[in-house]
Design an enzyme around this catalytic site. Structure first.
Site, PDB file in Angstrom:
ATOM      1  N   GLY A 142      80.855  62.218  65.270  1.00 49.46           N
ATOM      2  CA  GLY A 142      79.924  62.034  66.338  1.00 49.46           C
ATOM      3  C   GLY A 142      80.136  60.811  67.118  1.00 49.46           C
ATOM      4  CB  SER A 163      75.855  60.349  59.202  1.00 50.34           C
ATOM      5  OG  SER A 163      75.822  61.783  59.434  1.00 50.34           O
ATOM      6  CG  ASN A 171      88.286  64.005  63.402  1.00 44.11           C
ATOM      7  OD1 ASN A 171      88.575  64.427  64.376  1.00 44.11           O
ATOM      8  ND2 ASN A 171      87.878  64.617  62.054  1.00 44.11           N
ATOM      9  CG  HIS A 213      87.925  66.285  58.251  1.00 44.28           C
ATOM     10  ND1 HIS A 213      86.744  67.370  58.249  1.00 44.28           N
ATOM     11  CD2 HIS A 213      87.536  65.243  58.724  1.00 44.28           C
ATOM     12  CE1 HIS A 213      85.783  66.765  58.871  1.00 44.28           C
ATOM     13  NE2 HIS A 213      86.034  65.426  58.892  1.00 44.28           N
ATOM     14  N   GLY A 271      78.077  64.873  59.912  1.00 40.60           N
ATOM     15  CA  GLY A 271      77.392  65.272  61.089  1.00 40.60           C
ATOM     16  C   GLY A 271      75.889  65.760  60.842  1.00 40.60           C
ATOM     17  CD  GLU A 319      84.519  69.165  60.237  1.00 39.70           C
ATOM     18  OE1 GLU A 319      85.310  69.084  61.331  1.00 39.70           O
ATOM     19  OE2 GLU A 319      83.154  68.372  60.486  1.00 39.70           O
TER      20      GLU A 319
HETATM   21  P1  PGA Z   1      80.426  62.380  61.259  1.00 42.41           P
HETATM   22  O1  PGA Z   1      81.626  63.103  61.019  1.00 42.41           O
HETATM   23  O2  PGA Z   1      80.499  60.767  61.857  1.00 42.41           O
HETATM   24  O3  PGA Z   1      80.072  63.039  62.689  1.00 42.41           O
HETATM   25  O4  PGA Z   1      79.380  62.542  60.288  1.00 42.41           O
HETATM   26  C1  PGA Z   1      82.466  62.231  60.122  1.00 42.41           C
HETATM   27  C2  PGA Z   1      83.800  63.118  59.964  1.00 42.41           C
HETATM   28  O5  PGA Z   1      83.732  64.070  59.967  1.00 42.41           O
HETATM   29  O6  PGA Z   1      85.032  62.438  59.793  1.00 42.41           O
END
Ligand code: PGA
Length: 260
Positions: free
Chosen positions: A241, A219, A12, A101, A179, A103
């Site tokens: 990321g 992560s 993503n 998601h 993240g 967010e």
């Molecule tokens: P991250 O994000 O791998 O940067 O922790 C995961 C995600 O939001 O799907």
């Protein structure tokens, strides 16, 4: 209907990457990622909607790559300024859509009820859905992870029935791990995935719901991919990321391929 590979590595890009970055990413990915002999696409990418057409055109030359969107409205068209419909995303080349998601839930007020409506629209348009669930840090610390995830799952999937199972993938993403560089331990992720499977069999999807693919997100990186993917209940990743660099994205895909 898309065959969901196991393991599946989905990336993503969130609100990152301009056209030139995406072009360079694809050149690099092409160099480091082997095509798959069986033609099964195990590398999925959700760029910003502005790059969907570009990526989907390029994906035609890379048999292991599929392209999708990061969100979708539930209606096919209408007076909804700023929104994109499932048909628009499909026309731009999307084959799957990420829904719910954290967010979207945290910063844009999306509820599980809304996710359920979006899910219906996405499935009816013939797209694959990746439905995200995951507890917040507060819920994790209060040992309420299972309760929180159960509520999200049951409500987010409430518009779907047993015949929709092939169109749904679940992504378990503990919000405290997204993240932050602080991934869930393999044991914790395995335990939550096991619980999610049990919850799914009691959901509107019926007892076969527990056969759905469950991705882990939060992560995940080349450093921890192997031990996470070794867990029997983890069917792949939803990466943030680590999907922004062709090198780390390809490294994780190669680790996954080497394990199954
Ligand atoms: P991250 O994000 O791998 O940067 O922790 C995961 C995600 O939001 O799907």
């Amino acid at each position: 209907m898309i065959v969901v590979p196991n393991p599946l590595i989905a990336g993503n890009w969130k609100m990152n990457m301009l056209r030139a970055d995406a072009e360079q990413f694809l050149i690099n990915l092409h160099e480091v990622l082997e095509p798959r002999a069986d033609g099964n696409a195990d590398a999925w990418l959700a760029p910003p909607a502005t790059l969907l057409s570009l990526l989907s055109e390029r994906a035609r030359g890379m048999s292991c790559l599929r392209v999708g969107a990061q969100n979708s409205h539930w209606l096919d068209s209408g007076a909804h300024t700023g929104e994109l419909s499932p048909l628009m995303l499909k026309e731009a080349g999307a084959e799957f859509v990420i829904l719910g998601h954290s967010e979207r839930r945290q910063f844009y007020g999306e509820s599980s009820q809304g996710v359920s409506r979006r899910l219906r629209g996405v499935i009816d348009a013939g797209l694959q859905a990746i439905v995200c669930v995951g507890e917040t840090r507060e819920q994790y610390e209060a040992k309420e992870s299972e309760v929180a995830v159960r509520e999200q799952l049951l409500e987010s999937l409430s518009s779907a029935g047993p015949s929709d199972i092939p169109s749904i993938i679940i992504a378990y993403e503990p919000v405290w791990a997204i993240g932050t560089g602080l991934s869930a331990t393999p044991e914790y992720a395995q335990d939550m995935h096991t619980k999610i499977r049990a919850i799914l069999s009691g959901s509107s999807l019926g007892s076969n719901g527990e056969k759905l693919s469950i991705l882990y997100g939060g992560s995940a990186s080349p450093a921890n991919a192997q031990e996470l993917l070794r867990q029997s209940e983890i069917d792949g990743f939803l990466l943030g990321g680590a999907s922004l660099k062709a090198d780390s994205f390809a490294q994780i895909i190669n680790i996954a391929r080497g394990l199954r």
